[in-house]
Design a protein around this motif. Structure first.
Motif, PDB file in Angstrom:
ATOM      1  N   THR A   6     -12.224  -4.963 -30.077  1.00 66.03           N
ATOM      2  CA  THR A   6     -13.214  -3.950 -30.401  1.00 66.03           C
ATOM      3  C   THR A   6     -12.548  -2.812 -31.160  1.00 66.03           C
ATOM      4  O   THR A   6     -11.330  -2.625 -31.069  1.00 66.03           O
ATOM      5  N   THR A  54     -20.394  -9.392 -22.116  1.00 69.31           N
ATOM      6  CA  THR A  54     -20.786  -8.016 -22.411  1.00 69.31           C
ATOM      7  C   THR A  54     -19.542  -7.135 -22.442  1.00 69.31           C
ATOM      8  O   THR A  54     -18.554  -7.407 -21.757  1.00 69.31           O
ATOM      9  N   THR A  76     -23.782  -0.730 -23.651  1.00 73.43           N
ATOM     10  CA  THR A  76     -23.464  -2.109 -23.299  1.00 73.43           C
ATOM     11  C   THR A  76     -23.868  -3.014 -24.458  1.00 73.43           C
ATOM     12  O   THR A  76     -25.018  -2.967 -24.913  1.00 73.43           O
ATOM     13  N   VAL A  77     -22.914  -3.806 -24.910  1.00 65.15           N
ATOM     14  CA  VAL A  77     -23.151  -4.729 -26.013  1.00 65.15           C
ATOM     15  C   VAL A  77     -22.980  -6.150 -25.480  1.00 65.15           C
ATOM     16  O   VAL A  77     -21.914  -6.498 -24.969  1.00 65.15           O
ATOM     17  N   PHE A  79     -22.899 -10.189 -26.367  1.00 64.94           N
ATOM     18  CA  PHE A  79     -22.587 -11.033 -27.519  1.00 64.94           C
ATOM     19  C   PHE A  79     -22.248 -12.433 -27.032  1.00 64.94           C
ATOM     20  O   PHE A  79     -21.858 -12.629 -25.884  1.00 64.94           O
ATOM     21  N   VAL A  89     -16.093  -6.815 -31.828  1.00 62.70           N
ATOM     22  CA  VAL A  89     -17.261  -5.999 -31.521  1.00 62.70           C
ATOM     23  C   VAL A  89     -16.970  -4.576 -31.985  1.00 62.70           C
ATOM     24  O   VAL A  89     -16.192  -3.853 -31.361  1.00 62.70           O
ATOM     25  N   LEU A  91     -18.103  -0.667 -32.844  1.00 63.12           N
ATOM     26  CA  LEU A  91     -19.065   0.317 -32.353  1.00 63.12           C
ATOM     27  C   LEU A  91     -18.870   1.620 -33.110  1.00 63.12           C
ATOM     28  O   LEU A  91     -17.783   2.195 -33.100  1.00 63.12           O
ATOM     29  N   THR A 100     -23.788  -1.079 -33.616  1.00 59.76           N
ATOM     30  CA  THR A 100     -22.781  -2.093 -33.329  1.00 59.76           C
ATOM     31  C   THR A 100     -22.995  -3.279 -34.274  1.00 59.76           C
ATOM     32  O   THR A 100     -24.099  -3.506 -34.739  1.00 59.76           O
TER      33      THR A 100
END
Length: 104
Positions: A6, A54, A76-77, A79, A89, A91, A100
């Motif tokens: 990330t 997540t 909270t993402v 995927f 990921v 952000l 995102t």
């Protein structure tokens, strides 16, 4: 091998979001906690199973530590991990909005 990383950027200040706590949750409930580095990056080096994962970013605590107000106490993402791929990921964060996307 499937991996995830990330990169979090503070869109208001135009800088990396360093020191932001996060939790990666895998299918079945396994978790890994982490914190972004000075460049706003974090990487999970272990192999991830295919399925829905997540990443929960502790944005409220991060903004509070800087004495900045925020609308989102966390982001909270969710995927989907595909076998044999790297998943990034990204952000983009501000106190009252976030975006995102899947980076490279």
């Amino acid at each position: 091998m499937s991996t995830v990383s990330t990169h979090v950027l503070d869109a208001v200040l135009g800088r990396p979001a360093a020191g932001l706590d996060l939790v990666l949750t895998r299918p079945g409930g396994g978790t890994t906690a982490g914190r972004t580095d000075d460049d706003g990056r974090w990487r999970h080096d272990g192999d991830l199973p295919a399925g829905v994962h997540t990443v929960r970013f502790a944005t409220g605590a991060w903004f509070a530590a800087q004495q900045r107000e925020t609308f989102h106490p966390e982001v909270t993402v969710a995927f989907t991990v595909t076998e044999g791929e790297h998943h990034h990921v990204a952000l983009l964060l501000s106190p009252f909005a976030y975006t995102t996307y899947r980076g490279s």
